[in-house]
Design a protein around this motif. Structure first.
Motif, short mmCIF file in Angstrom:
data_model
loop_
_atom_site.label_atom_id
_atom_site.label_comp_id
_atom_site.label_asym_id
_atom_site.label_seq_id
_atom_site.Cartn_x
_atom_site.Cartn_y
_atom_site.Cartn_z
N LEU A 157 7.27 14.82 1.65
CA LEU A 157 7.36 14.54 0.22
C LEU A 157 8.72 13.96 -0.16
CD1 LEU A 157 5.56 17.64 -1.35
CD2 LEU A 157 4.84 15.27 -1.48
N VAL A 199 3.12 10.43 -1.20
CA VAL A 199 3.47 11.56 -2.07
C VAL A 199 2.25 12.05 -2.83
CG1 VAL A 199 4.78 12.23 -4.12
CG2 VAL A 199 5.89 10.92 -2.31
N THR A 202 -0.27 13.98 -0.57
CA THR A 202 0.31 15.24 -0.10
C THR A 202 0.41 16.25 -1.23
OG1 THR A 202 1.59 14.00 1.54
CG2 THR A 202 2.24 16.28 1.13
N VAL A 203 0.88 15.80 -2.39
CA VAL A 203 1.00 16.70 -3.55
C VAL A 203 -0.37 17.19 -3.99
CG1 VAL A 203 1.51 16.73 -6.02
CG2 VAL A 203 3.21 15.90 -4.42
N LEU A 266 11.09 17.84 -5.44
CA LEU A 266 10.05 18.13 -4.46
C LEU A 266 10.56 18.85 -3.22
CD1 LEU A 266 7.97 14.83 -4.68
CD2 LEU A 266 7.41 17.07 -5.64
#
Length: 269
Positions: A157, A199, A202-203, A266
């Protein structure tokens, strides 16, 4: 299942990215060859096609027997907000999303003025410069299925956010003919698309893994509302920066704000 979230989100976002690859270039071509109103009408047509496609989904759902009362609905919304606020990782994702969307709205407001006015790009060139985000996002979707499991979600991230957002810092320094600037802008859009999609997937997977099934919709809505709710203010800020500081300085400030919005935050996920 929970252990399939990253792969599933990677596949979904990859297909979405593939569909977006030709959109900006098509929009720029329509503006140049026909007119802006025709391009806007074309966008409306594609939204209508999207609506019809969604209607074709045939999955059966179990609906409640009666609609909820407003008080009950309000309580459920508050439950979703409390869950996000009470979880350190989800709270971090929510705040980072809000800060990023605010800065990104400011950036795009200045960026879409900067390209034609400072770099003298045509509508087609502007669309082409933006189109590279699609292939980059497609690559980011593929990488999202592999990298978090190998290097860890936090490291991926932070690295992806720093690279994808930081690349815009070089844009305000661009000068010269389109033959020089367009290839650089293509590279910038590609890197931004790859990092941003890495990002996002993954988030999304982290959020889904941390959230109980019954709260999935409310948690997603809370984070989306916090993020997208800041975009009007970000656009206003972008216009103010462009007017008061000039396009190059405004673009630099917005790019720096976007870079600062995610990587540090993050790191706590």
């Amino acid at each position: 299942e929970r252990d399939q979230l990253v792969r599933g989100n990677s596949a979904l976002e990859g297909s979405r990215s593939a569909a977006q690859i030709g959109g900006p270039a098509l929009g720029g071509a329509l503006v140049s060859l026909l007119s802006a109103p025709v391009a806007a009408a074309g966008g409306a047509l594609f939204f209508a096609l999207s609506f019809l496609s969604i209607r074709r989904i045939g999955r059966r759902e179990s609906l409640p027997q009666r609609s909820e009362r407003p008080s009950r609905l309000g309580r459920r919304v508050r439950e979703g907000v409390r869950f996000v606020v009470g979880d350190a990782s989800l709270r971090t994702v929510c705040l980072a999303s809000a800060a990023f969307q605010f800065a990104f709205a400011a950036l795009m407001t200045v960026y879409l003025l900067f390209l034609p006015r400072e770099l003298d790009l045509s509508g087609t060139a502007v669309g082409l410069s933006l189109a590279a985000t699609g292939p980059g996002a497609l690559l980011g979707s593929v990488l999202a299925a592999r990298l978090p499991g190998r290097f860890g979600h936090g490291a991926v991230l932070v690295s992806a956010a720093a690279l994808g957002d930081g690349v815009f810092l070089c844009v305000p320094a661009l000068h010269g003919s389109p033959a020089v600037t367009v290839p650089v802008l293509l590279a910038v859009s590609f890197v931004f698309g790859a990092g941003g999609q890495l990002v996002n997937v993954t988030v999304m997977s982290v959020r889904q893994a941390l959230t109980p099934t019954g709260l999935q919709g409310r948690v997603a809505a809370t984070i989306t509302w916090a993020g997208m709710g800041t975009t009007p203010l970000g656009s206003l800020l972008g216009g103010f920066l462009a007017q008061e500081w000039g396009l190059r300085t405004g673009l630099l400030l917005a790019s720096a704000a976007m870079l600062a919005s995610k990587p540090h935050s993050l790191s706590y996920v």
